[in-house]
Design a protein around this motif. Structure first.
Motif, PDB file in Angstrom:
ATOM      1  N   ARG A 104      -1.065-113.814  89.501  1.00 39.80           N
ATOM      2  CA  ARG A 104      -0.040-113.008  90.180  1.00 39.80           C
ATOM      3  C   ARG A 104       1.301-113.205  89.480  1.00 39.80           C
ATOM      4  NH1 ARG A 104      -1.944-114.791  96.163  1.00 39.80           N
ATOM      5  NH2 ARG A 104      -2.045-116.749  95.041  1.00 39.80           N
ATOM      6  N   ARG A 105       1.987-112.102  89.235  1.00 38.84           N
ATOM      7  CA  ARG A 105       3.273-112.115  88.547  1.00 38.84           C
ATOM      8  C   ARG A 105       4.327-111.551  89.497  1.00 38.84           C
ATOM      9  NH1 ARG A 105       2.861-108.589  83.635  1.00 38.84           N
ATOM     10  NH2 ARG A 105       1.771-110.378  82.783  1.00 38.84           N
ATOM     11  N   LEU A 106       5.530-112.160  89.483  1.00 42.54           N
ATOM     12  CA  LEU A 106       6.630-111.659  90.302  1.00 42.54           C
ATOM     13  C   LEU A 106       7.213-110.416  89.632  1.00 42.54           C
ATOM     14  CD1 LEU A 106       8.333-112.147  92.850  1.00 42.54           C
ATOM     15  CD2 LEU A 106       9.911-113.447  91.406  1.00 42.54           C
ATOM     16  N   VAL A 107       7.119-109.278  90.318  1.00 47.79           N
ATOM     17  CA  VAL A 107       7.630-108.013  89.815  1.00 47.79           C
ATOM     18  C   VAL A 107       8.437-107.358  90.942  1.00 47.79           C
ATOM     19  CG1 VAL A 107       7.030-105.738  88.883  1.00 47.79           C
ATOM     20  CG2 VAL A 107       5.594-107.724  88.327  1.00 47.79           C
ATOM     21  N   ASP A 108       9.701-107.100  90.684  1.00 49.45           N
ATOM     22  CA  ASP A 108      10.559-106.429  91.661  1.00 49.45           C
ATOM     23  C   ASP A 108      10.485-107.071  93.042  1.00 49.45           C
ATOM     24  OD1 ASP A 108      11.386-104.594  89.712  1.00 49.45           O
ATOM     25  OD2 ASP A 108       9.682-103.263  90.147  1.00 49.45           O
ATOM     26  N   GLY A 109      10.525-108.385  93.072  1.00 49.76           N
ATOM     27  CA  GLY A 109      10.584-109.100  94.345  1.00 49.76           C
ATOM     28  C   GLY A 109       9.281-109.222  95.094  1.00 49.76           C
ATOM     29  N   GLU A 110       8.153-108.930  94.425  1.00 49.74           N
ATOM     30  CA  GLU A 110       6.859-109.123  95.094  1.00 49.74           C
ATOM     31  C   GLU A 110       5.827-109.626  94.087  1.00 49.74           C
ATOM     32  OE1 GLU A 110       6.217-105.148  96.650  1.00 49.74           O
ATOM     33  OE2 GLU A 110       4.815-104.723  95.027  1.00 49.74           O
ATOM     34  N   TRP A 111       4.846-110.361  94.615  1.00 46.42           N
ATOM     35  CA  TRP A 111       3.767-110.887  93.780  1.00 46.42           C
ATOM     36  C   TRP A 111       2.732-109.795  93.561  1.00 46.42           C
ATOM     37  CZ3 TRP A 111       5.025-115.012  91.311  1.00 46.42           C
ATOM     38  CH2 TRP A 111       5.862-115.965  91.898  1.00 46.42           C
ATOM     39  N   ARG A 112       2.487-109.467  92.305  1.00 50.15           N
ATOM     40  CA  ARG A 112       1.506-108.440  91.959  1.00 50.15           C
ATOM     41  C   ARG A 112       0.361-109.064  91.187  1.00 50.15           C
ATOM     42  NH1 ARG A 112       5.237-103.502  90.091  1.00 50.15           N
ATOM     43  NH2 ARG A 112       6.307-103.217  92.076  1.00 50.15           N
ATOM     44  N   VAL A 113      -0.849-108.691  91.556  1.00 51.56           N
ATOM     45  CA  VAL A 113      -2.041-109.123  90.826  1.00 51.56           C
ATOM     46  C   VAL A 113      -2.053-108.387  89.496  1.00 51.56           C
ATOM     47  CG1 VAL A 113      -4.562-109.122  90.813  1.00 51.56           C
ATOM     48  CG2 VAL A 113      -3.314-109.627  92.933  1.00 51.56           C
ATOM     49  N   VAL A 114      -2.095-109.135  88.394  1.00 52.36           N
ATOM     50  CA  VAL A 114      -2.018-108.525  87.068  1.00 52.36           C
ATOM     51  C   VAL A 114      -3.248-108.804  86.202  1.00 52.36           C
ATOM     52  CG1 VAL A 114       0.505-108.423  87.043  1.00 52.36           C
ATOM     53  CG2 VAL A 114      -0.650-110.474  86.192  1.00 52.36           C
ATOM     54  N   ASP A 115      -4.193-109.590  86.711  1.00 54.74           N
ATOM     55  CA  ASP A 115      -5.407-109.905  85.956  1.00 54.74           C
ATOM     56  C   ASP A 115      -6.628-109.384  86.700  1.00 54.74           C
ATOM     57  OD1 ASP A 115      -3.766-111.253  84.224  1.00 54.74           O
ATOM     58  OD2 ASP A 115      -4.480-113.258  84.758  1.00 54.74           O
ATOM     59  N   PRO A 116      -7.593-108.841  85.975  1.00 54.38           N
ATOM     60  CA  PRO A 116      -8.785-108.293  86.621  1.00 54.38           C
ATOM     61  C   PRO A 116      -9.772-109.379  87.045  1.00 54.38           C
ATOM     62  CG  PRO A 116      -9.022-108.153  84.250  1.00 54.38           C
ATOM     63  CD  PRO A 116      -7.627-108.679  84.514  1.00 54.38           C
ATOM     64  N   VAL A 117     -10.582-109.035  88.039  1.00 50.65           N
ATOM     65  CA  VAL A 117     -11.713-109.877  88.419  1.00 50.65           C
ATOM     66  C   VAL A 117     -12.793-109.639  87.360  1.00 50.65           C
ATOM     67  CG1 VAL A 117     -13.535-110.256  90.128  1.00 50.65           C
ATOM     68  CG2 VAL A 117     -11.179-109.833  90.868  1.00 50.65           C
ATOM     69  N   LEU A 118     -13.238-110.701  86.706  1.00 48.37           N
ATOM     70  CA  LEU A 118     -14.258-110.591  85.664  1.00 48.37           C
ATOM     71  C   LEU A 118     -15.663-110.652  86.238  1.00 48.37           C
ATOM     72  CD1 LEU A 118     -12.589-112.868  82.964  1.00 48.37           C
ATOM     73  CD2 LEU A 118     -12.446-110.375  83.200  1.00 48.37           C
ATOM     74  N   LYS A 119     -15.790-111.364  87.381  1.00 55.03           N
ATOM     75  CA  LYS A 119     -17.091-111.469  88.049  1.00 55.03           C
ATOM     76  C   LYS A 119     -16.844-111.634  89.540  1.00 55.03           C
ATOM     77  CE  LYS A 119     -21.566-113.743  87.694  1.00 55.03           C
ATOM     78  NZ  LYS A 119     -22.355-114.744  86.991  1.00 55.03           N
ATOM     79  N   ASP A 120     -17.569-110.872  90.338  1.00 61.01           N
ATOM     80  CA  ASP A 120     -17.433-110.924  91.791  1.00 61.01           C
ATOM     81  C   ASP A 120     -17.714-112.346  92.283  1.00 61.01           C
ATOM     82  OD1 ASP A 120     -17.754-110.794  94.567  1.00 61.01           O
ATOM     83  OD2 ASP A 120     -18.826-108.900  94.496  1.00 61.01           O
ATOM     84  N   PRO A 121     -16.776-112.948  93.038  1.00 61.89           N
ATOM     85  CA  PRO A 121     -16.992-114.303  93.543  1.00 61.89           C
ATOM     86  C   PRO A 121     -18.285-114.451  94.353  1.00 61.89           C
ATOM     87  CG  PRO A 121     -14.739-113.602  93.955  1.00 61.89           C
ATOM     88  CD  PRO A 121     -15.478-112.410  93.416  1.00 61.89           C
TER      89      PRO A 121
END
Length: 131
Positions: A104-121
């Motif tokens: 998660r990366r801080l973008v415009d004051g909110e945490w955004r998921v920026v990496d894909p799920v590679l395998k379903d947990p």
């Protein structure tokens, strides 16, 4: 004096441990080690941690198969952080099925998921929360 005695363990007997990809340099995860898990890591070459939530030793990848082979262990100048250069089996360090726990990366004051799920947990764990 043992090399383990040079580590500055906190009041719970733990030290912060950072797993960094030995090739890319990306930080894959941050966890905790106690004296036994650090000794096992050095002895076996496979990352072992102390799970605070489960209150037990935890060999990374024991359930998922995503073992971390340790290429190098370093201790910081204050003696209270371990950094490991590792090779991550399966390319997945996070229990969410991502390469890194730091997705998660801080973008415009909110945490955004920026990496894909590679395998379903659910395909990795019986308990997809990794506990």
């Amino acid at each position: 004096m043992s090399w383990l005695d040079e580590v500055r363990w906190d009041d719970r007997g733990l030290v912060t441990a950072i797993a960094q990809d030995a090739v890319s340099g990306r930080v894959l995860m941050v966890a905790w080690m106690n004296r036994e898990s650090l000794a096992l890591t050095a002895e076996t070459g496979i990352a072992h941690y102390w799970s605070r939530s489960r209150a037990r030793l935890w060999k990374k990848g024991e359930e998922s198969g995503h073992l971390q082979t340790v290429r190098e262990l370093r201790l910081d100048c204050d003696g209270d952080v371990i950094v490991m250069q590792i090779e991550q089996a399966g390319g997945i360090a996070c229990h969410t099925g991502r390469e890194s726990c730091l997705f998660r990366r801080l973008v415009d004051g909110e945490w955004r998921v920026v990496d894909p799920v590679l395998k379903d947990p659910h395909a990795i764990y019986a308990d997809p929360h990794g506990h």
